[in-house]
Design an enzyme around this catalytic site. Structure first.
Site, mmCIF file in Angstrom:
data_model
loop_
_atom_site.group_PDB
_atom_site.id
_atom_site.type_symbol
_atom_site.label_atom_id
_atom_site.label_comp_id
_atom_site.label_asym_id
_atom_site.label_seq_id
_atom_site.Cartn_x
_atom_site.Cartn_y
_atom_site.Cartn_z
ATOM 1 C CD GLU A 1 12.969 5.499 -7.657
ATOM 2 O OE1 GLU A 1 12.013 5.943 -6.996
ATOM 3 O OE2 GLU A 1 13.580 4.461 -7.338
ATOM 4 C CE1 TYR B 1 13.138 7.621 -2.844
ATOM 5 C CE2 TYR B 1 11.885 8.273 -4.793
ATOM 6 C CZ TYR B 1 12.471 7.293 -4.018
ATOM 7 O OH TYR B 1 12.419 5.995 -4.419
ATOM 8 C CG ASP C 1 10.388 6.344 -0.560
ATOM 9 O OD1 ASP C 1 10.875 5.951 0.524
ATOM 10 O OD2 ASP C 1 9.963 5.557 -1.424
#
Ligand code: SF4
Length: 357
Positions: A45, A128, A146
């Site tokens: 991520e 997020y 996101d």
């Protein structure tokens, strides 16, 4: 004006099932989706912020094999970390990864904390990323909003709010919170996947193959591309720099950037503000303590950062000895261990070492 979240939630009651069915059939096979441990999800991520999936895969695999767990990341020498990150840009992400790993090493015995609030409190982890790790690795019911998810959801709900405003993100987030199914990690990933492959950012969304077209107000109104509403972009500032390839017998001079600001603490090719003439460049080389330098002008380069654009004049200088307060690196060290930001790579590519070392 968007209708209320309550109305939208009722309208979208079957939407998560449709998304999951589509995701089960269509999801791309990506390395971080196999064995989604918190560590693996986290690294992916962070790498995927600002960087395309295709570009991340190689970095991800190299990073995981060099630093396979939290402890290894916490202990990694800075140079190794920067080398593994070289080319991904936004180096603060790598530094924050290590800070967070050190926190986990010390406070959580090298394990990932398992509540949303503890994950969110780690360095470099925002709403997020915390939502993505919590939902994908721990099946905790949190949304992960996101840019991809904002685009899908504003189109789906014809929400004309400016997506740079916290209120818009908050509205989408609370709508999603009310829709989260038990397979929350897959649902969040299905939204990201739809945004990346069907409801795409540039060009027309592929509504004709979209699995949730029947729920989409943007589509039924005939104007999905009106969403999301974004603020006007500010023009980038242009900065002129003159960059030097100072070569002493096949070793190149490098210096460290300041600890704060753009590319903080990274290595750089020596450079000065402004576009120096040949004569001024020769003078600059002399002021660094080099005599008998041959200076020649090379091809100029550009590099675009998010808010600033560098226009770089490039000079190569053969100097007779290593001098000044520089660090000197040969080609092998530049390849293996020294991490030089991408901004300097086009200048570096023009370097022809006088004698290889
Ligand atoms: Fe996006 Fe079109 Fe699907 Fe709506 S129908 S979610 S605009 S791809």
């Amino acid at each position: 004006m968007p209708s209320s979240n309550h109305d939208q939630a009722q309208r979208l009651a079957q939407f998560p099932d449709a998304m999951l069915a589509w995701y089960d059939n269509e999801k791309r096979s990506l390395p971080w989706r196999e064995n989604p441990t918190p560590y693996r999800v986290w690294i992916s991520e962070i790498m995927l912020q600002q960087t395309r999936v295709e570009a991340v895969i190689g970095y991800y695999e190299r990073f995981l094999s060099a630093l396979p767990d939290i402890h290894a990341l916490a202990q990694a020498p800075q140079e190794q970390l920067m080398k593994l990150w070289e080319g991904l840009g936004y180096y603060t992400r790598a530094r924050n990864l290590q800070k967070a790993a050190q926190v986990m090493d010390q406070q959580y015995a090298g394990q990932f904390p398992s509540t949303y609030d503890e994950i969110r409190a780690l360095p470099g982890i925002g709403d997020y990323t915390a939502g993505a790790i919590a939902s994908i690795a721990f099946s905790l019911k949190h949304p992960a909003v996101d840019g991809n998810v904002l685009r899908v959801m504003t189109r789906l709900t014809a929400d004309g709010g400016d997506i740079s405003k916290p209120a818009t993100k908050q509205r989408i987030s609370s709508l999603l919170t009310g829709l989260l199914p038990d397979r929350v990690g897959d649902f969040n990933q299905s939204l990201m996947e739809l945004g990346a492959t069907v409801c795409i950012p540039n060009g027309a969304p592929a509504c004709l193959i979209c699995p949730v077209r029947e729920y989409c107000l943007g589509f039924s109104q005939g104007s999905p591309e009106d969403y999301p509403v974004k603020p006007k972009k500010k023009a980038r500032t242009v900065e002129e720099h003159t960059v030097f390839l100072l070569d002493a017998g096949g070793r190149l001079a490098l210096s460290k950037r300041p600890e704060r600001g753009l590319l903080a603490g990274m290595w750089e090719l020596p450079n000065v503000p402004g576009c120096l003439s040949q004569e001024a460049a020769e003078q600059w080389v002399v002021t660094q303590g080099f005599s008998h330098a041959q200076v020649c002008r090379l091809r100029s380069c550009r590099h675009i950062f998010t808010h600033v654009e560098w226009h770089m004049s490039v000079y190569a200088a053969q100097v007779s000895q290593e001098a000044g307060s520089f660090f000197w690196a040969g080609r092998q060290a530049l390849h293996d261990s020294v991490s030089l930001p991408s901004a300097f790579r086009p200048a570096l590519a023009q370097w022809e070492p006088r004698n290889q070392s």
